[in-house]
Design an enzyme around this catalytic site. Structure first.
Site, PDB file in Angstrom:
ATOM      1  N   SER A  23       0.841  -1.347  -0.050  1.00 27.80           N
ATOM      2  CA  SER A  23       0.096  -0.048   0.119  1.00 27.80           C
ATOM      3  C   SER A  23       0.874   1.110  -0.038  1.00 27.80           C
ATOM      4  O   SER A  23       0.573   2.155  -0.833  1.00 27.80           O
ATOM      5  CB  SER A  23      -1.004  -0.085   1.459  1.00 27.80           C
ATOM      6  N   ASP A 315      -7.247  -7.458   4.940  1.00 30.09           N
ATOM      7  CA  ASP A 315      -6.246  -8.269   3.992  1.00 30.09           C
ATOM      8  C   ASP A 315      -5.941  -9.552   4.690  1.00 30.09           C
ATOM      9  O   ASP A 315      -5.293 -10.386   4.064  1.00 30.09           O
ATOM     10  CB  ASP A 315      -5.044  -7.498   3.500  1.00 30.09           C
TER      11      ASP A 315
END
Ligand code: S3P
Length: 431
Positions: A23, A315
């Site tokens: 990310s 996640d």
């Protein structure tokens, strides 16, 4: 298409370094490209997802020099991108495609963004709609809900968007578009999603305001390049954290891991389940909290997870299901329907594949129920082309009574090149 065979073995011992945070790497590449001047990004994630964002930025006219452990980005300022000669292929990456669409909506040129079959089946209306409210001209299949997306850059106006879904990808697409919009852009979401974009705005000196779960940014503010350091990815570390927790007699050290509180749900949940997780040497790097982890095997017990814990753990549910399978007692997850629109439907994928290994797991519309504690058997499993499903099943396989074969494991390259080698290294250290 490659497959992986996991032979039950243990313990896991030693030190393992995981790839840079995926990310943060996407955001570091994008914001460095929009900055004035040269940035060096150390520790970036070399998974395919981030390399696709990198190559998209190169196609948008940004010179980027790649070295094994760092990249040099020659930022061209807020208005320095140029029209690409070909479609931008974001591969498997929802983050890449959604964030880049936010950037490209406010340009003065035309772009097409696309990706692999998984990405082309994921919902894009969630970013297209708020961007259209800002004046963006975006078209795509199914009325703009599916990629490929065709973006005809236009003059954007700030807006006040209240998202029905808590999502850092939606938030970041809107905030990045807000950098190019006239006036103020406001984004609100029900629960706070990961805040890497906001932290990186702060690091680059881009002013914005936060009020609860609302962020406001004003367009047109240029900013200077800065060197960045990307910490190790907690979502990659999670496979070894759970592995070390459930494989008897393990002790694994994972240095230099990002510990952003919007991401550490898995550490809190596992600790509540009885895991032995030690955090050393906590520090701050480029505006993100970082620390070293040491994980020792511990008996786990079941837990109930509700909607408020979902964004910080989003996640990690595939590997969390494996922890739940090895824990004593019942685990329930509710409020996690977002898992159905990830790289694959992760609720269905994990329930189907763990059942093959003799786990008592049932899917519900928005989560799972796992009755932990039964002995796992080896089996022949599918990854559904989802890196996190593949790695989660690999860790489960370590604790089974016979080998497990996982088909279609090339997808692991999207986030964690070298995963299997690192796993084998931790197993070898125990000899
Ligand atoms: C990400 C945000 C999350 C996460 C994804 C990465 C990001 O998605 O699942 O893997 O980098 O912004 P959502 O924002 O859609 O929940």
């Amino acid at each position: 298409m490659s497959s992986l065979t996991i032979t039950p073995k243990g313990p896991l011992r030693g030190t393992v370094h995981v790839p840079g945070d995926k990310s943060i790497t996407h955001r570091a590449l994008i914001l460095s490209a929009l900055a004035e001047g040269d940035s060096t990004i150390r520790g970036y994630c070399r998974g395919e997802d981030c390399l696709n964002t990198l190559s998209a930025l190169q196609k948008l006219g940004i010179p980027i020099e790649i070295e094994p452990d760092q990249v040099h980005v020659s930022g061209k300022g807020l208005w320095g991108l140029t029209e690409p000669a070909e479609p931008l292929d974001c591969g498997n990456s929802g983050t890449g495609l959604r964030l880049l669409t936010g950037v490209l909506a406010g340009q003065q040129f035309f772009t097409v963004l696309t990706g692999d079959a998984s990405l082309r089946s994921r919902p894009m209306g969630r970013i297209v709609k708020p961007l259209q409210l800002m004046g963006a001209h975006i078209q795509g299949r199914k009325g703009g809900n599916l990629a490929p997306l065709a973006v005809t850059g236009s003059r954007l106006k700030g807006s006040d968007y209240v998202s029905p879904v808590s999502s850092a990808q939606i938030k970041s697409a809107v905030l990045l578009a807000g950098l190019f919009a006239e006036g103020e852009t406001r984004f609100s979401e029900p629960l706070q999603s990961r805040d890497h974009t906001e932290r990186m705005f702060r690091f680059f000196g881009i002013p914005f305001d936060v009020e609860g779960n609302s962020i406001r940014v004003t367009g047109g503010q240029s900013f200077q390049a800065k060197d960045l350091f990307v910490p190790g990815d907690l979502s990659a570390a999670a496979f070894f954290i759970v592995g070390a927790s459930i494989v008897p007699d393990s002790e694994v050290r994972i240095p230099n891991i990002g510990l952003n509180p919007a991401r550490t749900g898995i550490l809190d949940i596992l600790t509540e389940m009885g895991a032995n997780i030690q955090i050393d040497n906590q520090r701050d790097e480029s505006g993100e909290p970082v620390g070293d982890l040491v994980i020792r095997t511990a008996p786990l017990h079941g837990i109930a997870i509700g909607a408020s814990q979902v964004p910080t753990t989003i996640d990690e549910f595939p590997i969390f299901c494996v922890a739940a399978a090895l824990a004593q007692g019942k685990t329930t997850v509710t409020g996690a329907e977002e898992l159905r629109v990830k790289e694959t439907d992760r609720i269905q994928a994990m329930a189907t594949e763990l059942k093959k290994l003799n786990v008592a797991i049932e899917e519900t519309p928005d989560g799972f129920v796992v009755q932990g504690g039964s002995s796992l058997q080896g089996g022949h499993c599918q990854s559904y082309g989802d890196h996190r499903v593949a790695m989660a099943i690999a860790i489960a396989g370590l604790t089974a009574e016979s080998p497990t074969v996982i088909d279609d494991t090339d997808c692991i390259e999207t986030s964690f090149p070298g995963f299997h080698g690192k796993l084998l290294e931790l197993l070898t250290n125990s000899n």
